[in-house]
Design a protein around this motif. Structure first.
Motif, mmCIF file in Angstrom:
data_model
loop_
_atom_site.group_PDB
_atom_site.id
_atom_site.type_symbol
_atom_site.label_atom_id
_atom_site.label_comp_id
_atom_site.label_asym_id
_atom_site.label_seq_id
_atom_site.Cartn_x
_atom_site.Cartn_y
_atom_site.Cartn_z
ATOM 1 N N PRO A 93 35.497 7.388 21.994
ATOM 2 C CA PRO A 93 35.661 7.420 20.536
ATOM 3 C C PRO A 93 35.193 8.999 19.454
ATOM 4 O O PRO A 93 34.260 8.832 20.619
ATOM 5 N N ILE A 95 33.419 10.826 17.603
ATOM 6 C CA ILE A 95 32.753 10.682 15.638
ATOM 7 C C ILE A 95 31.884 11.578 15.124
ATOM 8 O O ILE A 95 31.753 12.415 16.142
ATOM 9 N N SER A 99 28.145 10.105 11.222
ATOM 10 C CA SER A 99 28.616 8.858 11.616
ATOM 11 C C SER A 99 27.855 8.503 12.198
ATOM 12 O O SER A 99 26.906 7.128 13.288
ATOM 13 N N PHE A 112 34.412 1.403 16.181
ATOM 14 C CA PHE A 112 34.640 2.376 16.577
ATOM 15 C C PHE A 112 36.691 2.323 16.386
ATOM 16 O O PHE A 112 37.341 3.241 16.938
ATOM 17 N N PHE A 115 38.371 5.344 15.206
ATOM 18 C CA PHE A 115 38.043 6.855 15.779
ATOM 19 C C PHE A 115 38.982 7.421 16.577
ATOM 20 O O PHE A 115 38.860 7.076 17.016
ATOM 21 N N THR A 117 40.011 9.615 19.753
ATOM 22 C CA THR A 117 39.456 9.283 21.246
ATOM 23 C C THR A 117 39.570 10.244 21.868
ATOM 24 O O THR A 117 40.513 11.173 21.184
ATOM 25 N N ILE A 129 30.126 7.039 23.539
ATOM 26 C CA ILE A 129 30.549 7.580 21.759
ATOM 27 C C ILE A 129 29.810 9.672 22.171
ATOM 28 O O ILE A 129 29.514 9.385 23.443
#
Length: 215
Positions: A93, A95, A99, A112, A115, A117, A129
């Motif tokens: 993901p 972000i 975040s 997640f 969100f 990817t 992440i």
């Protein structure tokens, strides 16, 4: 845009599932369902792209139809590829920096799924992440526009290693750990960039293990 991408990915998997079933010699979704004991209505919904199957069924489908899991899930390679010989693809993901700072809070982000990817190859086991780099403070390693991959399970501090950290205001930054300097998290830039000014205690979100950029 995010919703459109997820719909496109779901439709692609559905089309590959239908192709996998035909390659395995089953002329209909019902025939395949009867052979493997699947609910025919659920399976037909997966083939039609009405319901996604990536989280619960995809490994079972790949095994039943004897096709590559990487191909069925991501469209990478060929149906006949040996997964043991192919690279591992992980959807991480992406972000925002805002975040990222929230991850240090007790009631921070835990889901997640909404969100976007980015697919990346052969990351080790971890809780990953991704963040898109904005600014020049780390441009010796990660030019602006780079995507960095952060393992939230790895928070052990090692000299000269790279981390994403946040202070008590929730402001997250990407820096190199230099324990002999003050503050110990420093920029790595070709430009004259000042060290960050933290407010209160600093929390490590995770260690940066990879940085990529498309040219």
């Amino acid at each position: 845009m995010l919703k459109e991408n997820k719909i496109f990915e779901k439709q692609g998997r559905a089309a590959r599932l239908q192709e996998a079933r035909k390659l395995a010699g089953f002329t209909s979704a019902v025939a395949a369902s009867e052979r493997f004991g699947w609910n025919p209505n659920s399976y037909k919904a997966h083939e039609a792209g009405r319901n996604d199957f990536v989280s619960g069924y995809i490994k079972e489908y790949a095994k039943a139809f004897k096709v590559s899991l990487n191909w069925l899930q991501h469209g990478i390679g060929l149906p006949t590829d040996d997964d043991a010989a192919t690279v591992n693809v992980l959807d991480v993901p992406i972000i925002s920096w805002v975040s990222a700072g929230q991850l240090t809070e007790q009631d921070g982000i835990t889901d997640f799924s909404e969100f976007p990817t980015v697919a990346t190859l052969d990351l080790p086991e971890g809780d990953w992440i991704a963040l898109k780099v904005d600014g020049n403070s780390m441009n010796k390693i990660s030019p602006p526009g780079s995507i960095i991959f952060v393992n939230r399970r790895d928070r052990r501090l090692a000299p000269n290693a790279l981390y994403v950290v946040a202070d008590e205001t929730g402001s997250a930054v990407y820096k190199r750990y230099r324990p002999g300097e003050q503050p110990p998290f420093q920029p790595v830039s070709y430009d004259d960039v000042a060290a960050p000014k933290f407010e209160g205690a600093v929390s490590v979100i995770g260690r940066v293990r990879r940085s990529i950029i498309d040219f």
